[in-house]
Design a protein around this motif. Structure first.
Motif, PDB file in Angstrom:
ATOM      1  N   PRO A  99      48.260  29.257  41.799  1.00  0.00           N
ATOM      2  CA  PRO A  99      47.248  29.752  42.744  1.00  0.00           C
ATOM      3  C   PRO A  99      46.065  28.786  42.928  1.00  0.00           C
ATOM      4  CG  PRO A  99      47.926  31.501  41.262  1.00  0.00           C
ATOM      5  CD  PRO A  99      48.514  30.219  40.731  1.00  0.00           C
ATOM      6  N   CYS A 100      45.949  27.782  42.069  1.00  0.00           N
ATOM      7  CA  CYS A 100      44.914  26.749  42.204  1.00  0.00           C
ATOM      8  C   CYS A 100      45.507  25.638  43.065  1.00  0.00           C
ATOM      9  CB  CYS A 100      44.522  26.197  40.842  1.00  0.00           C
ATOM     10  SG  CYS A 100      44.082  27.433  39.624  1.00  0.00           S
TER      11      CYS A 100
ATOM     12  N   GLU B 173      37.240  32.054  32.688  1.00  0.00           N
ATOM     13  CA  GLU B 173      38.239  30.985  32.731  1.00  0.00           C
ATOM     14  C   GLU B 173      39.553  31.434  32.083  1.00  0.00           C
ATOM     15  OE1 GLU B 173      38.185  27.684  33.838  1.00  0.00           O
ATOM     16  OE2 GLU B 173      36.227  27.855  34.758  1.00  0.00           O
ATOM     17  N   LEU B 174      39.457  32.056  30.921  1.00  0.00           N
ATOM     18  CA  LEU B 174      40.676  32.469  30.217  1.00  0.00           C
ATOM     19  C   LEU B 174      41.401  33.600  30.934  1.00  0.00           C
ATOM     20  CD1 LEU B 174      39.697  32.343  26.438  1.00  0.00           C
ATOM     21  CD2 LEU B 174      41.029  30.691  27.748  1.00  0.00           C
ATOM     22  N   VAL B 175      40.648  34.549  31.467  1.00  0.00           N
ATOM     23  CA  VAL B 175      41.279  35.686  32.141  1.00  0.00           C
ATOM     24  C   VAL B 175      41.900  35.256  33.470  1.00  0.00           C
ATOM     25  CG1 VAL B 175      40.816  37.892  33.300  1.00  0.00           C
ATOM     26  CG2 VAL B 175      39.906  37.466  31.009  1.00  0.00           C
ATOM     27  N   VAL B 176      41.141  34.561  34.288  1.00  0.00           N
ATOM     28  CA  VAL B 176      41.637  34.195  35.624  1.00  0.00           C
ATOM     29  C   VAL B 176      42.742  33.141  35.527  1.00  0.00           C
ATOM     30  CG1 VAL B 176      41.010  33.225  37.866  1.00  0.00           C
ATOM     31  CG2 VAL B 176      39.512  34.909  36.764  1.00  0.00           C
ATOM     32  N   HIS B 177      42.546  32.126  34.691  1.00  0.00           N
ATOM     33  CA  HIS B 177      43.592  31.112  34.587  1.00  0.00           C
ATOM     34  C   HIS B 177      44.813  31.641  33.835  1.00  0.00           C
ATOM     35  CE1 HIS B 177      41.503  28.112  36.754  1.00  0.00           C
ATOM     36  NE2 HIS B 177      40.588  27.873  35.834  1.00  0.00           N
ATOM     37  N   GLY B 178      44.630  32.647  32.999  1.00  0.00           N
ATOM     38  CA  GLY B 178      45.784  33.318  32.409  1.00  0.00           C
ATOM     39  C   GLY B 178      46.627  33.957  33.500  1.00  0.00           C
ATOM     40  N   TRP B 179      45.942  34.614  34.451  1.00  0.00           N
ATOM     41  CA  TRP B 179      46.647  35.210  35.598  1.00  0.00           C
ATOM     42  C   TRP B 179      47.346  34.121  36.417  1.00  0.00           C
ATOM     43  CZ3 TRP B 179      46.192  34.703  40.909  1.00  0.00           C
ATOM     44  CH2 TRP B 179      46.854  35.671  41.683  1.00  0.00           C
ATOM     45  N   ASP B 180      46.629  33.017  36.657  1.00  0.00           N
ATOM     46  CA  ASP B 180      47.220  31.901  37.414  1.00  0.00           C
ATOM     47  C   ASP B 180      48.517  31.442  36.761  1.00  0.00           C
ATOM     48  OD1 ASP B 180      45.024  31.781  39.195  1.00  0.00           O
ATOM     49  OD2 ASP B 180      44.001  30.232  38.006  1.00  0.00           O
ATOM     50  N   LEU B 181      48.470  31.254  35.443  1.00  0.00           N
ATOM     51  CA  LEU B 181      49.637  30.751  34.730  1.00  0.00           C
ATOM     52  C   LEU B 181      50.780  31.758  34.766  1.00  0.00           C
ATOM     53  CD1 LEU B 181      50.818  28.429  33.069  1.00  0.00           C
ATOM     54  CD2 LEU B 181      49.842  29.514  31.023  1.00  0.00           C
ATOM     55  N   ALA B 182      50.460  33.021  34.558  1.00  0.00           N
ATOM     56  CA  ALA B 182      51.489  34.062  34.594  1.00  0.00           C
ATOM     57  C   ALA B 182      52.147  34.119  35.966  1.00  0.00           C
ATOM     58  CB  ALA B 182      50.888  35.417  34.227  1.00  0.00           C
TER      59      ALA B 182
ATOM     60  N   ASP C 293      43.480  43.397  39.633  1.00  0.00           N
ATOM     61  CA  ASP C 293      43.527  42.978  41.034  1.00  0.00           C
ATOM     62  C   ASP C 293      42.124  42.801  41.608  1.00  0.00           C
ATOM     63  OD1 ASP C 293      46.261  43.130  40.831  1.00  0.00           O
ATOM     64  OD2 ASP C 293      46.506  44.777  42.253  1.00  0.00           O
ATOM     65  N   ARG C 294      41.216  43.705  41.250  1.00  0.00           N
ATOM     66  CA  ARG C 294      39.843  43.595  41.756  1.00  0.00           C
ATOM     67  C   ARG C 294      39.158  42.353  41.208  1.00  0.00           C
ATOM     68  NH1 ARG C 294      37.244  48.591  39.918  1.00  0.00           N
ATOM     69  NH2 ARG C 294      39.144  49.112  38.808  1.00  0.00           N
ATOM     70  N   VAL C 295      39.399  42.057  39.941  1.00  0.00           N
ATOM     71  CA  VAL C 295      38.826  40.853  39.335  1.00  0.00           C
ATOM     72  C   VAL C 295      39.396  39.603  40.001  1.00  0.00           C
ATOM     73  CG1 VAL C 295      38.821  39.472  37.200  1.00  0.00           C
ATOM     74  CG2 VAL C 295      38.223  41.905  37.127  1.00  0.00           C
ATOM     75  N   ILE C 296      40.686  39.576  40.218  1.00  0.00           N
ATOM     76  CA  ILE C 296      41.309  38.414  40.859  1.00  0.00           C
ATOM     77  C   ILE C 296      40.767  38.237  42.274  1.00  0.00           C
ATOM     78  CG2 ILE C 296      43.519  37.502  41.686  1.00  0.00           C
ATOM     79  CD1 ILE C 296      42.915  37.278  38.587  1.00  0.00           C
ATOM     80  N   GLY C 297      40.568  39.333  43.008  1.00  0.00           N
ATOM     81  CA  GLY C 297      39.956  39.249  44.329  1.00  0.00           C
ATOM     82  C   GLY C 297      38.545  38.686  44.264  1.00  0.00           C
ATOM     83  N   LEU C 298      37.768  39.126  43.276  1.00  0.00           N
ATOM     84  CA  LEU C 298      36.402  38.606  43.108  1.00  0.00           C
ATOM     85  C   LEU C 298      36.405  37.105  42.817  1.00  0.00           C
ATOM     86  CD1 LEU C 298      34.681  41.428  41.012  1.00  0.00           C
ATOM     87  CD2 LEU C 298      34.046  40.691  43.326  1.00  0.00           C
TER      88      LEU C 298
END
Length: 195
Positions: free
Chosen positions: A32-33, A123-132, A181-186
């Motif tokens: 996603p990056c 960083e850890l939460v959002v990039h964890g989502w990116d990696l998953a 989902d709300r966090v990822i949107g933010l």
């Protein structure tokens, strides 16, 4: 984030397990990056873990003074050992009460220690989502860090300078959507993103 402390250990473990699930064939896959392949995302995770470990220790220098956008991160042949070690180091550093006091430095920016911890959580939460998402893995972030990230991102959602920095425009997500989902949107990502 003043006065609030939290343990990075559970989320560090989530990210380490995601990295363990990455195959060599996935390293050149999209994420996603937009500028990052999976290998770059893994390199970024390793670098940020080291930087925020050192920020927590107040061990300021090259690791805390380098902007995350200075160069495209990569991985070495030992990344499968280096990333979990760096994540463990970050978690251990922030278990020391002194990590949460005064100011520190990360990404070349001096900021209150609690604010640096909130950035690290994001960083850890959002990039964890990116990696998953990039590697087709299930993702269940640590609930505490997910809430810290929500608070951090909600606090910068209306900041007019955010578009010149590390976040894209907020992606609208229904109020009843899951918190992740709300966090990822933010964060400026589409929660429905797929490779």
């Amino acid at each position: 984030m003043t006065g609030q402390t939290f343990d990075f250990g559970p989320q560090a473990l989530v990210v380490a397990r995601l990295a363990e699930g990455v195959t060599d064939a996935q390293l050149d896959g999209v994420t996603p990056c937009p500028e990052y392949a999976v290998r770059n995302l893994l390199g970024h995770l390793t670098g940020l873990a080291v930087a925020f470990r050192d920020a927590g220790r107040k061990d300021l220098g090259p690791t805390t003074d380098t902007s995350p956008t200075a160069s495209l991160p990569g991985i070495g042949p030992d990344w499968r050992e280096a990333l979990p070690k760096a994540l463990d180091g970050l978690a251990d550093a922030w278990r020391d009460p002194a990590a949460w006091t005064g100011t520190t430095r990360a990404g070349g920016v001096t900021l209150p220690a609690g604010a640096a911890a909130a950035v690290a959580a994001d960083e850890l939460v959002v990039h964890g989502w990116d990696l998953a998402r990039a590697t087709g893995q299930e993702y269940a972030p640590d609930a505490v860090l997910l809430e810290v990230t929500r608070g951090f991102l909600a606090g910068v959602a209306d900041d007019p300078t955010r578009l010149g920095g590390i976040f894209g425009p907020v992606v609208p997500v229904p109020d009843g959507a899951p918190l992740l989902d709300r966090v990822i949107g933010l964060s400026g990502r589409d929660p429905g993103w797929k490779p």
